[in-house]
Motif scaffolding. Structure first.
Motif, PDB file in Angstrom:
ATOM      1  N   GLY A 157       8.715  -5.439  -3.747  1.00 33.92           N
ATOM      2  CA  GLY A 157       8.651  -3.995  -3.550  1.00 33.92           C
ATOM      3  C   GLY A 157       9.280  -3.556  -2.252  1.00 33.92           C
ATOM      4  N   VAL A 158       9.601  -2.276  -2.192  1.00 43.88           N
ATOM      5  CA  VAL A 158      10.267  -1.671  -1.041  1.00 43.88           C
ATOM      6  C   VAL A 158       9.558  -0.361  -0.727  1.00 43.88           C
ATOM      7  CG1 VAL A 158      12.456  -0.762  -0.148  1.00 43.88           C
ATOM      8  CG2 VAL A 158      12.465  -2.686  -1.770  1.00 43.88           C
ATOM      9  N   LYS A 159       9.367  -0.071   0.551  1.00 39.36           N
ATOM     10  CA  LYS A 159       8.774   1.208   0.930  1.00 39.36           C
ATOM     11  C   LYS A 159       9.586   2.359   0.333  1.00 39.36           C
ATOM     12  CE  LYS A 159       6.521   0.038   5.310  1.00 39.36           C
ATOM     13  NZ  LYS A 159       6.497   0.291   6.781  1.00 39.36           N
ATOM     14  N   PRO A 160       8.919   3.411  -0.119  1.00 41.61           N
ATOM     15  CA  PRO A 160       9.629   4.499  -0.803  1.00 41.61           C
ATOM     16  C   PRO A 160      10.812   5.065  -0.035  1.00 41.61           C
ATOM     17  CG  PRO A 160       7.268   4.763  -1.076  1.00 41.61           C
ATOM     18  CD  PRO A 160       7.455   3.623  -0.117  1.00 41.61           C
ATOM     19  N   GLU A 161      10.692   5.204   1.289  1.00 45.85           N
ATOM     20  CA  GLU A 161      11.775   5.817   2.060  1.00 45.85           C
ATOM     21  C   GLU A 161      13.001   4.913   2.204  1.00 45.85           C
ATOM     22  OE1 GLU A 161       8.661   4.441   5.188  1.00 45.85           O
ATOM     23  OE2 GLU A 161       8.739   5.049   3.068  1.00 45.85           O
ATOM     24  N   PHE A 162      12.890   3.642   1.767  1.00 50.02           N
ATOM     25  CA  PHE A 162      14.026   2.718   1.850  1.00 50.02           C
ATOM     26  C   PHE A 162      14.524   2.279   0.474  1.00 50.02           C
ATOM     27  CE2 PHE A 162      11.887   2.266   5.931  1.00 50.02           C
ATOM     28  CZ  PHE A 162      12.945   2.288   6.828  1.00 50.02           C
ATOM     29  N   GLN A 163      13.996   2.879  -0.584  1.00 53.40           N
ATOM     30  CA  GLN A 163      14.350   2.399  -1.915  1.00 53.40           C
ATOM     31  C   GLN A 163      15.779   2.752  -2.320  1.00 53.40           C
ATOM     32  OE1 GLN A 163      11.158   3.775  -4.484  1.00 53.40           O
ATOM     33  NE2 GLN A 163       9.704   2.274  -3.651  1.00 53.40           N
ATOM     34  N   HIS A 164      16.439   3.613  -1.554  1.00 51.93           N
ATOM     35  CA  HIS A 164      17.827   3.960  -1.856  1.00 51.93           C
ATOM     36  C   HIS A 164      18.820   2.985  -1.225  1.00 51.93           C
ATOM     37  CE1 HIS A 164      17.221   5.450   2.195  1.00 51.93           C
ATOM     38  NE2 HIS A 164      18.537   5.507   2.358  1.00 51.93           N
ATOM     39  N   THR A 165      18.332   2.034  -0.435  1.00 50.59           N
ATOM     40  CA  THR A 165      19.233   1.204   0.374  1.00 50.59           C
ATOM     41  C   THR A 165      19.796  -0.009  -0.353  1.00 50.59           C
ATOM     42  OG1 THR A 165      17.414  -0.155   1.233  1.00 50.59           O
ATOM     43  CG2 THR A 165      17.969   1.861   2.449  1.00 50.59           C
ATOM     44  N   GLY A 166      19.231  -0.367  -1.512  1.00 56.41           N
ATOM     45  CA  GLY A 166      19.694  -1.556  -2.208  1.00 56.41           C
ATOM     46  C   GLY A 166      19.005  -2.836  -1.776  1.00 56.41           C
ATOM     47  N   ILE A 167      17.908  -2.717  -0.975  1.00 52.06           N
ATOM     48  CA  ILE A 167      17.246  -3.922  -0.511  1.00 52.06           C
ATOM     49  C   ILE A 167      16.627  -4.706  -1.665  1.00 52.06           C
ATOM     50  CG2 ILE A 167      15.078  -2.738   0.002  1.00 52.06           C
ATOM     51  CD1 ILE A 167      16.672  -5.771   1.811  1.00 52.06           C
ATOM     52  N   ALA A 168      16.203  -4.023  -2.729  1.00 52.67           N
ATOM     53  CA  ALA A 168      15.688  -4.761  -3.890  1.00 52.67           C
ATOM     54  C   ALA A 168      16.781  -5.657  -4.470  1.00 52.67           C
ATOM     55  CB  ALA A 168      15.159  -3.798  -4.947  1.00 52.67           C
TER      56      ALA A 168
ATOM     57  N   ASN B 194       0.809  -1.218   0.000  1.00 51.08           N
ATOM     58  CA  ASN B 194       0.000   0.000   0.000  1.00 51.08           C
ATOM     59  C   ASN B 194       0.843   1.268   0.000  1.00 51.08           C
ATOM     60  OD1 ASN B 194      -2.296  -1.588  -0.049  1.00 51.08           O
ATOM     61  ND2 ASN B 194      -2.690  -1.403   2.137  1.00 51.08           N
ATOM     62  N   ALA B 195       2.138   1.129   0.333  1.00 56.52           N
ATOM     63  CA  ALA B 195       3.051   2.268   0.248  1.00 56.52           C
ATOM     64  C   ALA B 195       3.812   2.283  -1.072  1.00 56.52           C
ATOM     65  CB  ALA B 195       4.040   2.234   1.418  1.00 56.52           C
ATOM     66  N   ALA B 196       4.356   1.127  -1.473  1.00 53.63           N
ATOM     67  CA  ALA B 196       5.249   1.078  -2.630  1.00 53.63           C
ATOM     68  C   ALA B 196       4.511   1.118  -3.963  1.00 53.63           C
ATOM     69  CB  ALA B 196       6.111  -0.187  -2.558  1.00 53.63           C
ATOM     70  N   TRP B 197       3.294   0.609  -4.013  1.00 48.70           N
ATOM     71  CA  TRP B 197       2.549   0.562  -5.271  1.00 48.70           C
ATOM     72  C   TRP B 197       1.563   1.725  -5.412  1.00 48.70           C
ATOM     73  CZ3 TRP B 197       4.714  -3.924  -3.516  1.00 48.70           C
ATOM     74  CH2 TRP B 197       5.226  -4.828  -4.453  1.00 48.70           C
ATOM     75  N   ARG B 198       1.507   2.595  -4.430  1.00 44.83           N
ATOM     76  CA  ARG B 198       0.452   3.605  -4.377  1.00 44.83           C
ATOM     77  C   ARG B 198       0.406   4.491  -5.627  1.00 44.83           C
ATOM     78  NH1 ARG B 198      -2.818   5.361  -0.614  1.00 44.83           N
ATOM     79  NH2 ARG B 198      -1.817   4.027   0.939  1.00 44.83           N
TER      80      ARG B 198
END
Length: 384
Positions: free
Chosen positions: A312-323, A224-228
């Motif tokens: 998917g990854v929450k927007p505030e963590f998308q810079h971390t490389g978790i994907a 609900n955060a990442a696909w919004r």
């Protein structure tokens, strides 16, 4: 004889609605027959969570008493609430028809008429009943077998729909990933994955079957955060998650269901990859008995491909490389399991970041699906 379209009424009509694709596509090596029992449950308003916030009407087209097509028309209050800046929209789905423009036109007219009666101005589809179920009409990749939750149609579906002035709304991409081929990945993916835990304190863990319903709450928090911002977005609510958890219990595989947690245990990302049960369903041929159950019990030995359904990854963590970390985990699992390749998607044609990510993973687009739209005041009356 003229085509007559009528609402599905009663068990016999429902049986014919379910059986039509078996007749239309039985000779295709690429179409995979669904379980008839599962289709009855999916179409049952008392079972499917869609009907907690949506309404639908099923239709059959007949010529001289013979079923020649089917369609659904539906409205979704959850979609309405999320897309208030768009024209009031209804949907159509479950579209199947013989190679006959008159049949397709009659089906679309019936669906559009029902949608218009619900106060809608536009019709979007196909989708069964939502975009997270089977969606779109196949426009590329006809010579590839359908994977789980993926439609297959012959080329004439696209041709006839576009002859009937159905306009493109969005294309959906399926990417092939050979997840046993680490050499195809760009080195930056491994570097980013290696940095995730020491730099940001983010760890991966696998989901629990026992607590799968609880895990779905975490999934929804990410989804609900990442696909919004997605073109088609509709949030998951409690009823949706109850139904999703019950569906996923049947295909759950701990190796491929994963979440990413931050330093305080907070959820930051999720990946749900499903070993492709279609490889089993093809052997079952739509039935559990007399031998279908045996193939299902042997599914881990039969299944060699998967579908990456959600990553998917929450927007505030998308810079971390978790994907990247989750991508690499897929490659690690391919070394330990029978699953060696799969398809990821669908991914919107407009989702530049995800499509570039697939390129970096060594993927290639192998299927495209098209979602159509048209104003419901202007319905098709025949081929152009």
């Amino acid at each position: 004889m003229s085509v007559v379209v009528q609402p599905v009424a009663g068990r016999r009509d429902l049986r014919e609605f379910i059986e039509l694709p078996f007749r239309l596509h039985a000779t295709s090596p690429y179409w995979v027959p669904p379980l008839r029992f599962e289709r009855r449950q999916f179409l049952n308003p008392k079972r499917n969570a869609f009907f907690k916030h949506g309404e639908a009407q099923l239709f059959l087209a007949r010529r001289d008493g013979r079923v020649v097509g089917r369609i659904s028309a539906q409205v979704n209050a959850a979609f309405d609430a999320q897309h208030t800046d768009e024209p009031p929209t209804g949907m159509f789905g479950f579209l199947e028809f013989e190679e006959d423009a008159e049949v397709a036109a009659a089906l679309l007219e019936a669906a559009a008429g029902w949608v218009r009666e619900q106060g809608r101005e536009r019709m979007l589809g196909p989708m069964d009943f939502t975009m997270n179920d089977e969606a779109g009409v196949l426009i590329e990749g006809f010579d590839r077998e359908a994977v789980i939750k993926q439609p297959w149609q012959p080329p004439y579906y696209q041709r006839i729909l576009e002859e009937l002035d159905m306009a493109k709304a969005m294309d959906l991409f399926m990417w092939e990933l050979k997840i046993s081929d680490r050499e195809s990945i760009r080195p930056i993916i491994f570097r980013l994955a290696d940095e995730v835990e020491p730099k940001y304190g983010i760890r991966l863990r696998k989901m629990s079957r026992r607590h799968l319903r609880r895990e779905m709450d975490l999934f929804a928090e990410v989804y609900n955060a990442a696909w919004r911002a997605n073109w088609d977005f509709v949030p998951y609510d409690k009823a949706d998650l109850d139904y999703l958890a019950s569906e996923l219990q049947l295909v759950f595989d701990r190796d491929w269901f994963m979440v990413a947690e931050g330093p305080e245990g907070e959820i930051v990302g999720v990946a749900i990859t499903i070993p492709d049960i279609n490889m089993v369903l093809k052997k079952m041929n739509g039935r559990i008995f007399p031998f279908g159950w045996w193939y299902y019990l042997r599914r881990r030995k039969i299944t060699t491909r998967c579908r990456v359904s959600f990553l998917g990854v929450k927007p505030e963590f998308q810079h971390t490389g978790i994907a990247a970390k989750m991508y690499v985990e897929h490659f690690d699992m391919a070394e330990k399991t029978a699953v060696k390749w799969g398809e990821m998607g669908w991914i919107l044609e407009t989702n530049t970041a995800m499509n570039r990510g697939m390129e970096a993973m060594g993927g290639r687009i192998v299927k495209k699906y098209r979602v159509y739209e048209r104003p419901v005041a202007r319905v098709a009356s025949g081929a152009s």
